[in-house]
Motif scaffolding. Structure first.
Motif, PDB file in Angstrom:
ATOM      1  N   UNK A  29     -10.182  -1.510   5.641  1.00 16.42           N
ATOM      2  CA  UNK A  29      -9.163  -2.409   5.139  1.00 16.42           C
ATOM      3  C   UNK A  29      -9.157  -3.169   3.718  1.00 16.42           C
ATOM      4  N   UNK A  30      -9.707  -2.306   3.171  1.00 12.57           N
ATOM      5  CA  UNK A  30     -10.045  -2.912   1.459  1.00 12.57           C
ATOM      6  C   UNK A  30      -8.773  -2.481   0.721  1.00 12.57           C
ATOM      7  N   UNK A  31      -8.004  -3.520   0.541  1.00 13.83           N
ATOM      8  CA  UNK A  31      -6.821  -2.828  -0.063  1.00 13.83           C
ATOM      9  C   UNK A  31      -6.516  -3.880  -1.446  1.00 13.83           C
ATOM     10  N   UNK A  32      -7.027  -4.981  -1.610  1.00 14.87           N
ATOM     11  CA  UNK A  32      -7.193  -5.737  -2.716  1.00 14.87           C
ATOM     12  C   UNK A  32      -7.831  -5.373  -3.797  1.00 14.87           C
ATOM     13  N   UNK A  89      -1.738  -6.015 -11.534  1.00  9.69           N
ATOM     14  CA  UNK A  89      -2.629  -5.210 -10.368  1.00  9.69           C
ATOM     15  C   UNK A  89      -2.745  -6.141  -9.314  1.00  9.69           C
ATOM     16  N   UNK A  90      -1.982  -7.171  -9.286  1.00 12.03           N
ATOM     17  CA  UNK A  90      -2.419  -8.419  -8.256  1.00 12.03           C
ATOM     18  C   UNK A  90      -1.923  -8.072  -6.889  1.00 12.03           C
ATOM     19  N   UNK A  91      -1.240  -6.858  -6.741  1.00 16.68           N
ATOM     20  CA  UNK A  91      -0.823  -6.646  -5.409  1.00 16.68           C
ATOM     21  C   UNK A  91      -1.801  -5.882  -4.420  1.00 16.68           C
ATOM     22  N   UNK A  92      -1.458  -5.633  -3.224  1.00 18.33           N
ATOM     23  CA  UNK A  92      -2.462  -4.877  -2.303  1.00 18.33           C
ATOM     24  C   UNK A  92      -2.115  -3.309  -2.823  1.00 18.33           C
ATOM     25  N   UNK A  93      -3.339  -2.433  -2.546  1.00 15.20           N
ATOM     26  CA  UNK A  93      -3.387  -1.292  -2.793  1.00 15.20           C
ATOM     27  C   UNK A  93      -3.370  -0.223  -1.614  1.00 15.20           C
ATOM     28  N   UNK A  94      -2.289   0.342  -1.316  1.00 16.34           N
ATOM     29  CA  UNK A  94      -2.074   1.160  -0.105  1.00 16.34           C
ATOM     30  C   UNK A  94      -1.746   2.802  -0.565  1.00 16.34           C
ATOM     31  N   UNK A  95      -2.026   3.454   0.675  1.00 14.01           N
ATOM     32  CA  UNK A  95      -1.732   4.627   0.398  1.00 14.01           C
ATOM     33  C   UNK A  95      -2.599   5.517  -0.847  1.00 14.01           C
ATOM     34  N   UNK A  96      -3.821   4.894  -0.997  1.00 14.94           N
ATOM     35  CA  UNK A  96      -4.714   5.357  -2.100  1.00 14.94           C
ATOM     36  C   UNK A  96      -5.283   6.886  -1.793  1.00 14.94           C
ATOM     37  N   UNK A 118     -12.719   1.353 -17.434  1.00 12.18           N
ATOM     38  CA  UNK A 118     -11.395   1.663 -16.850  1.00 12.18           C
ATOM     39  C   UNK A 118     -11.517   1.899 -15.448  1.00 12.18           C
ATOM     40  N   UNK A 119     -10.438   1.265 -14.945  1.00 16.29           N
ATOM     41  CA  UNK A 119     -10.285   1.366 -13.280  1.00 16.29           C
ATOM     42  C   UNK A 119      -9.017   2.168 -13.063  1.00 16.29           C
ATOM     43  N   UNK A 120      -9.259   3.447 -12.494  1.00 15.38           N
ATOM     44  CA  UNK A 120      -8.078   4.544 -12.286  1.00 15.38           C
ATOM     45  C   UNK A 120      -7.885   4.369 -10.667  1.00 15.38           C
ATOM     46  N   UNK A 121      -6.668   4.227 -10.253  1.00 17.77           N
ATOM     47  CA  UNK A 121      -5.980   4.209  -9.045  1.00 17.77           C
ATOM     48  C   UNK A 121      -5.135   5.523  -9.115  1.00 17.77           C
ATOM     49  N   UNK A 122      -5.423   6.465  -8.352  1.00 15.95           N
ATOM     50  CA  UNK A 122      -4.521   7.634  -7.825  1.00 15.95           C
ATOM     51  C   UNK A 122      -3.923   7.415  -6.478  1.00 15.95           C
ATOM     52  N   UNK A 158      10.900  23.427  -3.130  1.00 13.30           N
ATOM     53  CA  UNK A 158      11.407  23.013  -4.527  1.00 13.30           C
ATOM     54  C   UNK A 158      11.330  21.629  -4.740  1.00 13.30           C
ATOM     55  N   UNK A 159      11.573  20.907  -3.618  1.00 15.57           N
ATOM     56  CA  UNK A 159      11.877  19.265  -3.596  1.00 15.57           C
ATOM     57  C   UNK A 159      11.403  18.832  -2.388  1.00 15.57           C
ATOM     58  N   UNK A 160      10.144  17.770  -2.720  1.00 15.76           N
ATOM     59  CA  UNK A 160       9.610  17.151  -1.814  1.00 15.76           C
ATOM     60  C   UNK A 160       9.579  15.484  -1.851  1.00 15.76           C
ATOM     61  N   UNK A 161       9.354  14.621  -1.032  1.00 17.69           N
ATOM     62  CA  UNK A 161       9.439  13.139  -1.340  1.00 17.69           C
ATOM     63  C   UNK A 161       8.376  12.300  -0.417  1.00 17.69           C
ATOM     64  N   UNK A 162       8.150  11.303  -0.980  1.00 12.49           N
ATOM     65  CA  UNK A 162       7.072  10.131  -0.060  1.00 12.49           C
ATOM     66  C   UNK A 162       7.656   9.043  -0.339  1.00 12.49           C
ATOM     67  N   UNK A 163       7.750   8.219   0.909  1.00 10.90           N
ATOM     68  CA  UNK A 163       7.936   6.745   0.909  1.00 10.90           C
ATOM     69  C   UNK A 163       7.020   5.945   1.363  1.00 10.90           C
ATOM     70  N   UNK A 164       6.508   5.064   0.692  1.00 11.41           N
ATOM     71  CA  UNK A 164       5.442   4.230   1.133  1.00 11.41           C
ATOM     72  C   UNK A 164       5.928   2.695   1.055  1.00 11.41           C
ATOM     73  N   UNK A 165       5.692   2.146   2.246  1.00 13.01           N
ATOM     74  CA  UNK A 165       6.075   0.907   2.281  1.00 13.01           C
ATOM     75  C   UNK A 165       4.852  -0.062   3.106  1.00 13.01           C
TER      76      UNK A 165
END
Length: 859
Positions: A29-32, A89-96, A118-122, A158-165
């Motif tokens: 649960x490391x997201x911050x 960057x003060x939000x939570x980081x999910x779907x990393x 540098x901190x890189x988040x992909x 051809x076309x793809x999507x991803x939604x994260x909430x």
């Protein structure tokens, strides 16, 4: 992908890089940003969740400055877009997908520039395989943390999507008694949504579009106080001047009228952490962003990439002084930030001898930074010095003045910061032989930094008559200029300031008398000032005019006026700070040699330059020079025991000139006005002549034990001032300027920098044991160690945070295909408390123990 696999992918990079996988972050649960940086050594986040105070520290360097005009020392990049303001960057980081920590100057391979790391988040990208991932975390203090990621093809191939909430709701650990405990500190209320599209019209061209929104939400991360009794003596053994100490103030008759609140039983809360704030409001923070990445492949091995990004941030704080009294009202600050970035980058192969990365980068970012201060009915009695309070709280007229001096007064200061960066870059990796490689890189940037600022009265409140007629910067204030001559000789005064006898417009004030001293040449202003003095005499004493007042009444009027002026500080119209413009260079030379399939050694020399700071402090333009540094690194990257052990190590040395950090300057204006025997200070960004950092870092991963993967990172780090002879005084230094050998500053040369721990380390364990054909039990643990460090820029002996270890662990059961899992989770299980005592108000760098459960799955 595990952190081990991610680390293995960087074994050919001749630099100190740590890699953390998204799977390892999700397991506990490391997201911050704080959680993420606790998975690697020699990087940390400043001890604040406040977006405005957000910042990263690498190798002890990078503490957040006192002004938004200062570029961050350690950069943050998300999906190829640099975050030019750390608060983004003060939000939570999910779907990393994965996180990389790079140390040293960055930018010769593209992207934004960062002078020390540098901190890189992909994040995870859209794919043409349908996916649905979800998680739900429940636990103590009404925790509800839910995430969902859904995506897949819209048009086949051809076309793809991803939604994260996601949504994050959590009650804080510390309660505010003023609101019957219904307001808590270190609470969480965050929501976010992100939508991505991947369009591939041809095999050699793709477009990635992302839009995300973190709408404005409210949470209490500001104003968490841990008050304790002020030490009794200064470092020289002399008793502390307690005239303006909270204990003395709360023992004044004015505050003693509230029998339910006192210093010992209520104000002192260092151990309990229970708050009692009437005007502290939650932080309001929100951000939006959009990105467009285009990739065009041509030839056999050439890639042209365009990355366009836009982001904004809106931040607002309302602060309190830490009591239930009506002292601070509508105080705080706000930030409205926007950035636009554009990068064009070419990656290609030069015959069979080299790999080339080259391109251009542009960034424009603006800030509108408000600083607001407001005063309530009790502010005069709180901020009055001992003499002012003693001579005002004696009768009804004096108490009326004491209250009206500040009630309803509002001051606002706004800085408009405008920054432009344009850069070209190139990086070439030469294959000299099969074993010997040479990496060289150069970045040239043209930096333009502008800042204009004003500080004005927004609302005069009830005591506008008590203003001066004009500020020292010539701003009309509508009041009068009263002066007391405490000597036996006549002095000449103009607008409340002593001048030479020959000064035009000056007024003679006889010894031991009071006089109105508005510039006699000022015509209409002089008439208005004298009328304001008469009106004040009528309002506060019922006198016919100012001349009818007794000397005792004039003294009370002067006390109220001086008290008001000391709180207002300098008042000035828009001032343009000196512009910072310069061409700056970053370059790297790094040879590496592959001794065999298991061992590669490298050496790196890097030079980096950071832009200066255009700023206005106290109505004066104070330009801060650019920062430059040379960095040396010698390291090895190894793969041993049939690749079961990945082990990387490096030693490093960095020397920086004109290092930018916050310092404290003596505020002569306020010191003179207060006239209470104590110095007043203000914080400002400044240059430290020279600092030096050296140390050792290791990163490793071992999977030679069945069902188990162990990751390790550790660092030994010495970051010290080589030359800093004008460092800020610490609070335990006696502020008596008449003492023998007194200086307004101290020499920090040879001292360790604030926030720079000597030892840091991280140990992670992932154990997974298969059950039957489809299931597994698993255990995860992570221990992050930080050694003792000083947390204050003044290196006060009271500001040490002792060493501590934050230990997180989880135990779970689930399907091996990740279709479903349940994890019992503990955070900071040992309840480690990284806490500094400080002079009057302690700070905390850890969050209390927490237990909960995570349900997760994938369809």
């Amino acid at each position: 992908m595990s952190s081990r696999v991610a680390l293995a992918a960087k074994q050919d990079v001749p630099a100190s890089i740590s890699v953390i996988s998204g799977d390892d972050l999700r397991a506990l649960g490391a997201d911050s940003l704080r959680d993420i940086t606790r998975r690697a050594a020699n990087i940390s986040r400043n001890n604040s969740s406040n977006a405005r105070s957000q910042g990263l520290v690498v190798r002890g360097i990078g503490r957040r400055g006192s002004t938004e005009a200062q570029d961050p020392t350690v950069g943050i990049t998300v999906d190829g877009i640099p975050y030019l303001y750390p608060g983004l960057s003060a939000w939570d980081w999910v779907d990393i997908d994965n996180v990389e920590v790079a140390r040293g100057p960055q930018g010769t391979t593209g992207g934004g520039y960062a002078s020390f790391g540098n901190l890189t988040l992909n994040t995870k990208r859209p794919t043409f395989d349908p996916t649905t991932e979800w998680s739900l975390r429940l636990g103590q203090r009404d925790t509800l943390f839910g995430t969902a990621a859904i995506g897949g093809p819209i048009v086949e191939d051809k076309l793809a999507w991803r939604g994260t909430f996601y949504v994050n709701k959590l009650l804080g650990y510390y309660k505010n008694e003023y609101w019957n405990g219904n307001q808590t500190y270190t609470d969480r209320l965050k929501i976010s949504g992100k939508t991505q599209f991947l369009f591939k019209p041809t095999n050699n061209y793709s477009v990635h579009v992302s839009v995300d929104l973190q709408p404005k939400t409210f949470q209490n991360d500001n104003g968490l106080n841990f008050f304790h009794q002020t030490p009794a003596t200064y470092s020289d053994g002399k008793p502390v001047n307690m005239n303006n100490d909270p204990k003395t103030r709360l023992e004044r008759r004015w505050f003693g009228q509230l029998e339910s609140y006192n210093y010992e039983d209520n104000y002192l809360n260092y151990n309990s952490g229970t708050q009692n704030n009437d005007n502290q409001l939650p932080l309001i923070t929100g951000t939006r962003g959009a990105g467009l990445t285009q990739n065009y492949t041509f030839g056999d091995d050439s890639l042209l990439t365009s990355i366009t990004g836009w982001r904004d941030l809106d931040f607002e704080a309302r602060n309190d002084e830490g009591t239930p009294f009506d002292i601070s009202t509508q105080g705080g600050g706000g930030v409205r930030f926007q950035q636009f970035t554009q990068e064009l980058r070419l990656n290609t192969r030069l015959a069979d001898v080299a790999e080339l990365t080259t391109g251009a980068f542009y960034a424009h970012h603006t800030y509108e930074v408000d600083s607001k201060t407001g005063w309530g009915d009790d502010a005069g009695a709180w901020f009055a010095n001992a003499m002012q309070y003693r001579e005002l709280d004696v009768d009804g007229e004096g108490r009326y003045l004491l209250q009206q001096s500040l009630t309803g007064l509002r001051r606002i200061s706004t800085a408009y910061i405008d920054n432009d960066s344009t850069a070209v870059f190139g990086n070439v990796k030469f294959d000299i032989t099969e074993q010997l490689k040479l990496t060289t890189g150069l970045r040239v940037s043209w930096e333009d930094r502008k800042n204009k600022t004003f500080q004005l009265i927004d609302d005069n409140g009830y005591g506008g008559l008590l203003n001066r007629s004009i500020s020292s910067f010539g701003v009309p204030l509508g009041g009068f200029d009263l002066y007391r001559n405490a000597t036996n000789e006549t002095v000449w005064v103009r607008d409340g300031r002593v001048v030479n006898e020959t000064t035009p417009g000056a007024v003679a004030v006889a010894g031991q008398s009071y006089g109105l001293t508005t510039d006699t040449r000022s015509g209409e202003r002089l008439v208005r000032a004298n009328a304001a003095a008469d009106a004040a005499a009528q309002k506060y004493f019922g006198a016919a005019n100012f001349a009818a007042l007794t000397n005792a009444q004039k003294q009370q009027l002067l006390h109220a006026q001086t008290l008001r002026q000391a709180q207002l500080g300098q008042i000035f119209n828009m001032l343009q700070a000196e512009v910072y413009k310069k061409t700056q260079y970053t370059y790297v030379v790094s040879p590496s040699y592959k001794f065999n399939d298991q061992v590669t050694g490298y050496f790196s020399f890097q030079h980096g330059e950071k832009p200066g700071i255009s700023q206005v402090i106290g109505g004066n333009s104070i330009l801060v020079d650019g920062e430059s540094g040379n960095h040396f690194e010698l390291g090895t990257k190894t793969s041993l025991f049939d690749n079961s052990l990945l082990f990387n190590a490096d030693i490093f040395l960095s020397r920086l000139k004109n290092y930018q950090q916050t310092t404290r300057l003596v505020d002569d204006f306020t010191t003179t006005l207060n006239n209470d025997g104590q110095l007043a200070f203000l914080d400002a960004a400044a240059n430290v002549p020279r600092i030096q950092i050296h140390g050792l870092e290791i990163d490793g991963s071992y999977n030679g034990i069945p069902f188990t993967t162990i990751t390790l990172s550790a660092a030994y780090n010495i970051a010290k001032y080589k030359k800093f002879e004008t460092a800020p005084l610490n609070p335990e230094t006696n502020p008596d300027r008449t003492a023998p050998g007194y200086s307004d500053y101290q020499d920090f040369s040879g001292r360790i920098l604030p926030g720079a721990a000597k030892y840091t380390g991280n140990l992670g364990v992932d154990f997974r044991y298969p059950l039957w054909s489809k299931y597994e039990v698993f255990a995860n643990a992570n221990a992050n160690y930080t050694s003792r460090y000083n947390s204050d820029i003044s290196l006060s002996r009271y500001s040490w945070i002792n060493d501590y270890t934050v230990f997180d662990a989880g135990l779970g059961f689930g399907r091996r295909d990740q279709g479903f899992s349940v994890t019992l989770l503990g955070r900071n299980i040992a309840d480690a408390e990284g806490k500094a005592y400080n002079w009057q108000n302690g700070i905390l760098d850890t969050t209390p123990r927490w237990y909960g459960v995570i349900f997760a799955g994938r369809l």
